[in-house]
Motif scaffolding. Structure first.
Motif, short mmCIF file in Angstrom:
data_model
loop_
_atom_site.label_atom_id
_atom_site.label_comp_id
_atom_site.label_asym_id
_atom_site.label_seq_id
_atom_site.Cartn_x
_atom_site.Cartn_y
_atom_site.Cartn_z
N GLU A 31 -2.32 -5.49 -3.46
CA GLU A 31 -1.42 -5.11 -2.37
C GLU A 31 -0.71 -6.33 -1.79
O GLU A 31 -1.35 -7.33 -1.45
CB GLU A 31 -2.18 -4.33 -1.30
CG GLU A 31 -2.53 -2.93 -1.81
CD GLU A 31 -3.05 -1.96 -0.78
OE1 GLU A 31 -3.11 -0.76 -1.09
OE2 GLU A 31 -3.45 -2.39 0.33
N ASP A 66 -3.14 -0.37 5.62
CA ASP A 66 -3.90 -1.47 5.02
C ASP A 66 -3.29 -2.86 5.27
O ASP A 66 -3.24 -3.72 4.36
CB ASP A 66 -4.07 -1.25 3.51
CG ASP A 66 -5.07 -0.15 3.20
OD1 ASP A 66 -5.80 0.29 4.14
OD2 ASP A 66 -5.15 0.28 2.04
N LYS A 112 -0.04 9.33 0.42
CA LYS A 112 -1.19 8.51 0.78
C LYS A 112 -2.42 9.33 1.13
O LYS A 112 -2.36 10.20 2.01
CB LYS A 112 -0.85 7.63 2.00
CG LYS A 112 0.24 6.60 1.77
CD LYS A 112 -0.06 5.64 0.63
CE LYS A 112 -1.36 4.90 0.76
NZ LYS A 112 -1.67 4.10 -0.46
N HIS A 147 -8.51 -3.18 -2.27
CA HIS A 147 -9.34 -2.12 -1.68
C HIS A 147 -10.83 -2.44 -1.79
O HIS A 147 -11.64 -1.81 -1.12
CB HIS A 147 -9.01 -0.76 -2.30
CG HIS A 147 -7.66 -0.26 -1.90
ND1 HIS A 147 -6.53 -0.58 -2.61
CD2 HIS A 147 -7.25 0.47 -0.84
CE1 HIS A 147 -5.47 -0.04 -2.00
NE2 HIS A 147 -5.88 0.60 -0.93
N GLN A 204 -5.29 -6.19 4.44
CA GLN A 204 -5.65 -6.60 3.08
C GLN A 204 -4.41 -6.98 2.25
O GLN A 204 -4.55 -7.32 1.07
CB GLN A 204 -6.47 -5.52 2.37
CG GLN A 204 -5.72 -4.22 2.07
CD GLN A 204 -6.65 -3.11 1.63
OE1 GLN A 204 -7.79 -3.01 2.10
NE2 GLN A 204 -6.20 -2.26 0.73
N CYS A 226 0.87 -1.18 0.00
CA CYS A 226 0.00 0.00 0.00
C CYS A 226 0.90 1.22 0.00
O CYS A 226 0.78 2.08 -0.87
CB CYS A 226 -0.88 -0.02 1.26
SG CYS A 226 -2.00 1.37 1.33
MN MN Z 1 -4.06 0.60 0.38
#
Ligand code: MN
Ligand code: PEP
Length: 334
Positions: A295, A306, A127, A269, A309, A98
């Motif tokens: 990711e 993140d 970000k 996402h 994920q 990420c």
């Molecule tokens: Mn992300």
């Protein structure tokens, strides 16, 4: 126009249409009068006609976007990313964390991306975080860290641009693909700026953007002269709370019909959990996606952003193997 429309009201509409450089054709029916506008209807402001007395409805018959429409350009666009084709028969998987954290993290992420067989790498240096107190990215330093890590494997890099003021830093460092994130899909000034250059752009879908709005945003970039655009479906807001976003798989065939631009999917996402990523990835490829943005972190539980994920490097490698079979089943390769 409605049933009791006067000749004067019809004339007013005709005048307005003609002022925009089009001609008219009036068809008088029993209940409705239809005024056809002949010419480039994009020159006509719909709302200005709707506001005239007697007008019931104004219907556009051509699409509001043109350069990105399949109607005007039948063949699929293949975007050349530093020699890696995206949009052709070969499906491209873009892997990476990420966010850019440290040189060590990016070096091992790049090793993992290359070992899995991916030809492109992702990582965010800027970000867009929901909270101002969350890690905001390493900024320009992050671009250097990323480039340093990816260069060792000759991996072109994909990274998000949030602000026009950072564009020169992206260009100076030779960023291979500029990502315009979900939250900026309708940042029209940003779209206009990336439209002036020729660096490929990944345009992510807005949180609750319709396909038409999304394509209009792509048209902003294309209208400036940059036709190297890749659309990325990353899930939309829905009523469901069991996952982060709802992956709109239906959008893939619709986009394929509407536009010649390549379409990729971000399963990370969308689902928001690493365990969902393989299933959503397979669904995306089966539905016709040209690639994925996935990711992956060398140590998912240590990720600064993140974490839940992110796939591990091993997970990514396994997934690549599984995706090959799905790609082959739809007549493509990875
Ligand atoms: Mn992300
Ligand atoms: C990302 O890909 O890093 C990202 C922030 O995604 P999105 O814009 O889809 O939320």
């Amino acid at each position: 126009m409605g049933p009791h429309v006067s000749e004067e009201e019809i004339k007013n509409v005709e005048k307005k249409v003609e002022e925009a450089g089009l001609t008219t054709n009036v068809s008088r029916g029993v209940e409705r009068t239809i005024i056809g506008a002949i010419g480039d209807e994009r020159q006509v402001q719909k709302e200005a006609i709707e506001a005239l007395p007697g007008v019931e409805d104004v219907i556009r018959v051509v699409k509001p976007y043109k350069i990105v429409a399949r109607e005007w350009h039948e063949a699929d666009t293949v975007v050349d990313i530093a020699g890696v084709p995206l949009g052709g028969n070969t499906i491209q998987i873009i892997g990476g964390p990420c966010s850019v954290e440290t040189q060590e993290q990016m070096d091992s992420a790049a090793d993992g991306v290359a070992a899995a067989g991916c030809r492109l790498m992702r990582g965010g240096a800027f970000k867009p975080r929901t909270s101002p107190y969350s890690f905001q990215g390493k900024g320009v330093e992050g671009l250097d860290i990323f480039k340093g890590a990816a260069d060792k494997h000759k991996l072109p890099i994909v990274t998000e641009l949030m602000d026009v003021r950072a564009l020169d830093s992206f260009l100076e460092r030779g960023v291979d693909v500029i990502q315009i994130g979900t939250r900026n899909m309708q940042n029209f000034d940003l779209l206009k700026e990336v439209g002036k250059i020729h660096v490929p752009v990944i345009l992510k879908r807005g949180l609750s953007a319709t396909i038409s709005e999304w394509l209009m945003s792509a048209e902003y970039i294309a209208a400036g002269g940059n036709h190297n655009i890749i659309l990325c479906e990353r899930g939309v807001r829905s009523f469901e709370t069991a996952y982060r976003n709802m992956l709109d798989v239906t959008a893939i065939p619709v986009l394929k019909k509407e536009t010649h631009l390549p379409v990729i999917v971000d399963p990370s996402h969308a689902g928001g959990k690493a365990w969902m990523v393989p299933t959503l990835s397979k669904a995306a490829i089966a539905a016709g996606a040209d690639g994925l943005l996935v990711e992956m972190h060398p140590k998912p539980c240590d990720a600064w952003c993140d974490a839940d994920q992110a796939l591990s490097p091993e997970d990514l490698k396994t997934l690549m193997g599984e995706l090959k079979a799905v790609a082959n089943a739809v007549g493509r390769d990875i």
